[in-house]
Scaffold this motif. Sequence first.
Motif, PDB file in Angstrom:
ATOM      1  N   GLN A   1     -22.070  63.776 -30.802  1.00 57.89           N
ATOM      2  CA  GLN A   1     -21.319  64.672 -29.924  1.00 57.89           C
ATOM      3  C   GLN A   1     -22.250  65.359 -28.917  1.00 57.89           C
ATOM      4  OE1 GLN A   1     -17.904  64.686 -30.473  1.00 57.89           O
ATOM      5  NE2 GLN A   1     -18.388  63.299 -32.149  1.00 57.89           N
ATOM      6  N   TYR A   2     -23.542  65.497 -29.292  1.00 61.37           N
ATOM      7  CA  TYR A   2     -24.468  66.290 -28.483  1.00 61.37           C
ATOM      8  C   TYR A   2     -25.668  65.517 -27.939  1.00 61.37           C
ATOM      9  CZ  TYR A   2     -21.802  69.982 -30.679  1.00 61.37           C
ATOM     10  OH  TYR A   2     -20.772  70.778 -31.120  1.00 61.37           O
ATOM     11  N   PHE A   3     -25.965  64.361 -28.534  1.00 59.07           N
ATOM     12  CA  PHE A   3     -27.159  63.619 -28.123  1.00 59.07           C
ATOM     13  C   PHE A   3     -26.800  62.171 -27.807  1.00 59.07           C
ATOM     14  CE2 PHE A   3     -28.702  66.650 -31.416  1.00 59.07           C
ATOM     15  CZ  PHE A   3     -29.459  67.468 -30.588  1.00 59.07           C
ATOM     16  N   PRO A   4     -27.539  61.556 -26.895  1.00 58.51           N
ATOM     17  CA  PRO A   4     -27.346  60.119 -26.675  1.00 58.51           C
ATOM     18  C   PRO A   4     -27.869  59.348 -27.886  1.00 58.51           C
ATOM     19  CG  PRO A   4     -29.111  60.985 -25.269  1.00 58.51           C
ATOM     20  CD  PRO A   4     -28.506  62.148 -25.979  1.00 58.51           C
ATOM     21  N   PRO A   5     -27.352  58.147 -28.136  1.00 56.77           N
ATOM     22  CA  PRO A   5     -27.766  57.377 -29.316  1.00 56.77           C
ATOM     23  C   PRO A   5     -29.281  57.201 -29.440  1.00 56.77           C
ATOM     24  CG  PRO A   5     -25.871  56.346 -28.324  1.00 56.77           C
ATOM     25  CD  PRO A   5     -26.294  57.454 -27.397  1.00 56.77           C
ATOM     26  N   ARG A   6     -29.959  56.985 -28.331  1.00 61.16           N
ATOM     27  CA  ARG A   6     -31.415  56.766 -28.387  1.00 61.16           C
ATOM     28  C   ARG A   6     -32.128  57.998 -28.960  1.00 61.16           C
ATOM     29  NH1 ARG A   6     -33.367  53.929 -23.499  1.00 61.16           N
ATOM     30  NH2 ARG A   6     -32.860  52.179 -24.805  1.00 61.16           N
ATOM     31  N   PHE A   7     -31.759  59.175 -28.513  1.00 61.68           N
ATOM     32  CA  PHE A   7     -32.406  60.401 -28.981  1.00 61.68           C
ATOM     33  C   PHE A   7     -32.052  60.682 -30.443  1.00 61.68           C
ATOM     34  CE2 PHE A   7     -32.844  65.066 -29.267  1.00 61.68           C
ATOM     35  CZ  PHE A   7     -34.196  65.149 -28.975  1.00 61.68           C
ATOM     36  N   LEU A   8     -30.790  60.476 -30.801  1.00 65.24           N
ATOM     37  CA  LEU A   8     -30.359  60.688 -32.186  1.00 65.24           C
ATOM     38  C   LEU A   8     -31.084  59.713 -33.121  1.00 65.24           C
ATOM     39  CD1 LEU A   8     -28.590  62.179 -34.211  1.00 65.24           C
ATOM     40  CD2 LEU A   8     -26.774  60.511 -33.719  1.00 65.24           C
ATOM     41  N   ALA A   9     -31.265  58.481 -32.682  1.00 63.87           N
ATOM     42  CA  ALA A   9     -31.986  57.496 -33.500  1.00 63.87           C
ATOM     43  C   ALA A   9     -33.420  57.964 -33.755  1.00 63.87           C
ATOM     44  CB  ALA A   9     -31.982  56.134 -32.813  1.00 63.87           C
ATOM     45  N   LEU A  10     -34.061  58.516 -32.743  1.00 65.34           N
ATOM     46  CA  LEU A  10     -35.430  59.022 -32.926  1.00 65.34           C
ATOM     47  C   LEU A  10     -35.463  60.181 -33.923  1.00 65.34           C
ATOM     48  CD1 LEU A  10     -36.885  58.947 -29.286  1.00 65.34           C
ATOM     49  CD2 LEU A  10     -37.511  57.494 -31.231  1.00 65.34           C
ATOM     50  N   ILE A  11     -34.503  61.070 -33.832  1.00 61.00           N
ATOM     51  CA  ILE A  11     -34.435  62.205 -34.766  1.00 61.00           C
ATOM     52  C   ILE A  11     -34.255  61.694 -36.191  1.00 61.00           C
ATOM     53  CG2 ILE A  11     -33.022  64.186 -35.504  1.00 61.00           C
ATOM     54  CD1 ILE A  11     -32.380  64.644 -32.507  1.00 61.00           C
ATOM     55  N   LEU A  12     -33.321  60.772 -36.380  1.00 65.01           N
ATOM     56  CA  LEU A  12     -33.050  60.253 -37.727  1.00 65.01           C
ATOM     57  C   LEU A  12     -34.220  59.434 -38.265  1.00 65.01           C
ATOM     58  CD1 LEU A  12     -29.275  59.383 -37.297  1.00 65.01           C
ATOM     59  CD2 LEU A  12     -30.262  61.306 -38.557  1.00 65.01           C
ATOM     60  N   LEU A  13     -34.897  58.685 -37.407  1.00 61.51           N
ATOM     61  CA  LEU A  13     -36.094  57.947 -37.848  1.00 61.51           C
ATOM     62  C   LEU A  13     -37.184  58.922 -38.298  1.00 61.51           C
ATOM     63  CD1 LEU A  13     -36.201  55.108 -35.177  1.00 61.51           C
ATOM     64  CD2 LEU A  13     -36.064  54.785 -37.665  1.00 61.51           C
ATOM     65  N   ALA A  14     -37.345  60.001 -37.565  1.00 59.39           N
ATOM     66  CA  ALA A  14     -38.337  61.019 -37.952  1.00 59.39           C
ATOM     67  C   ALA A  14     -37.976  61.632 -39.303  1.00 59.39           C
ATOM     68  CB  ALA A  14     -38.434  62.099 -36.875  1.00 59.39           C
ATOM     69  N   LEU A  15     -36.692  61.885 -39.527  1.00 56.68           N
ATOM     70  CA  LEU A  15     -36.257  62.444 -40.814  1.00 56.68           C
ATOM     71  C   LEU A  15     -36.493  61.457 -41.961  1.00 56.68           C
ATOM     72  CD1 LEU A  15     -32.982  64.292 -39.758  1.00 56.68           C
ATOM     73  CD2 LEU A  15     -35.164  65.320 -40.465  1.00 56.68           C
ATOM     74  N   LEU A  16     -36.290  60.174 -41.701  1.00 59.87           N
ATOM     75  CA  LEU A  16     -36.573  59.163 -42.731  1.00 59.87           C
ATOM     76  C   LEU A  16     -38.057  59.158 -43.083  1.00 59.87           C
ATOM     77  CD1 LEU A  16     -34.405  56.069 -41.744  1.00 59.87           C
ATOM     78  CD2 LEU A  16     -34.107  57.593 -43.686  1.00 59.87           C
ATOM     79  N   PHE A  17     -38.888  59.265 -42.070  1.00 58.66           N
ATOM     80  CA  PHE A  17     -40.328  59.303 -42.304  1.00 58.66           C
ATOM     81  C   PHE A  17     -40.709  60.536 -43.132  1.00 58.66           C
ATOM     82  CE2 PHE A  17     -44.586  60.740 -41.030  1.00 58.66           C
ATOM     83  CZ  PHE A  17     -45.331  59.654 -41.463  1.00 58.66           C
ATOM     84  N   VAL A  18     -40.140  61.680 -42.787  1.00 56.77           N
ATOM     85  CA  VAL A  18     -40.414  62.912 -43.531  1.00 56.77           C
ATOM     86  C   VAL A  18     -39.960  62.760 -44.984  1.00 56.77           C
ATOM     87  CG1 VAL A  18     -39.747  65.363 -43.752  1.00 56.77           C
ATOM     88  CG2 VAL A  18     -40.390  64.426 -41.518  1.00 56.77           C
ATOM     89  N   ARG A  19     -38.804  62.125 -45.199  1.00 60.01           N
ATOM     90  CA  ARG A  19     -38.308  61.918 -46.567  1.00 60.01           C
ATOM     91  C   ARG A  19     -39.297  61.084 -47.386  1.00 60.01           C
ATOM     92  NH1 ARG A  19     -32.823  58.726 -48.046  1.00 60.01           N
ATOM     93  NH2 ARG A  19     -34.076  56.987 -47.326  1.00 60.01           N
ATOM     94  N   ILE A  20     -39.814  60.018 -46.801  1.00 59.24           N
ATOM     95  CA  ILE A  20     -40.784  59.180 -47.518  1.00 59.24           C
ATOM     96  C   ILE A  20     -42.028  59.991 -47.861  1.00 59.24           C
ATOM     97  CG2 ILE A  20     -42.384  57.227 -47.253  1.00 59.24           C
ATOM     98  CD1 ILE A  20     -39.619  56.330 -47.929  1.00 59.24           C
ATOM     99  N   VAL A  21     -42.505  60.783 -46.917  1.00 60.35           N
ATOM    100  CA  VAL A  21     -43.701  61.593 -47.164  1.00 60.35           C
ATOM    101  C   VAL A  21     -43.434  62.602 -48.287  1.00 60.35           C
ATOM    102  CG1 VAL A  21     -45.226  63.355 -46.162  1.00 60.35           C
ATOM    103  CG2 VAL A  21     -44.659  61.290 -44.854  1.00 60.35           C
ATOM    104  N   LEU A  22     -42.273  63.246 -48.261  1.00 64.46           N
ATOM    105  CA  LEU A  22     -41.949  64.245 -49.284  1.00 64.46           C
ATOM    106  C   LEU A  22     -41.742  63.632 -50.665  1.00 64.46           C
ATOM    107  CD1 LEU A  22     -39.539  66.596 -47.297  1.00 64.46           C
ATOM    108  CD2 LEU A  22     -41.929  67.034 -47.929  1.00 64.46           C
TER     109      LEU A  22
END
Length: 184
Positions: free
Chosen positions: A12-33
């Motif tokens: 609703q607020y971000f273009p798909p490309r930007f949202l994909a980057l945010i979610l990829l970063a969150l996946l990376f953080v999850r693996i690290v945690l």
Amino acid sequence: MMYPFAVYYGLQYFPPRFLALILLALLFVRIVLLKNNLAKMPWVVPATLLGSLALVFSFFTQSNLGFKLYPLFVNCSLFMVFSFSLFKPPSVIETFARLKEKNLNKKGIKYTEKVTLIWCLFFIINGCISFYTALYSELEFWMLYNGFISYILMGCLFLGEFLVRLKVKRHHKNDEIQEQHLND
């Protein structure tokens, strides 16, 4: 569980490309945690890798499809890990059971194999429904199924298995008591 809601509201607020980057970063953080617990949760790495592919797809195509396929990929990962454990024991459910009961007998091991198989069937069915919602439903229904209904179904399976397990344990305990009486 929050992923479908994050996708729905994020789009609703971000273009798909930007949202994909945010979610990829969150996946990376999850693996690290979770790095210290990855051995106990063998599905996290394959689910994250497949999920990342879906997000990368949305990044490059600027479409919602990759986002919507993510739950399917998670189901596929879980199915692969659970089914592989049936061929290379201990099964995933046996591993969980041994956290509570160190000395699991042969009947208990057979039971955990059956429960692992039931979870495999669940992941197949849930994955098919998830795939269908990704391809043929509106984003709102996709979010409702993958973020709510599928978890209700999973909870029902957990509860049903727990109730069956109590009954099976009671039955096995009664069998052991009868065997002891016959031996005395």
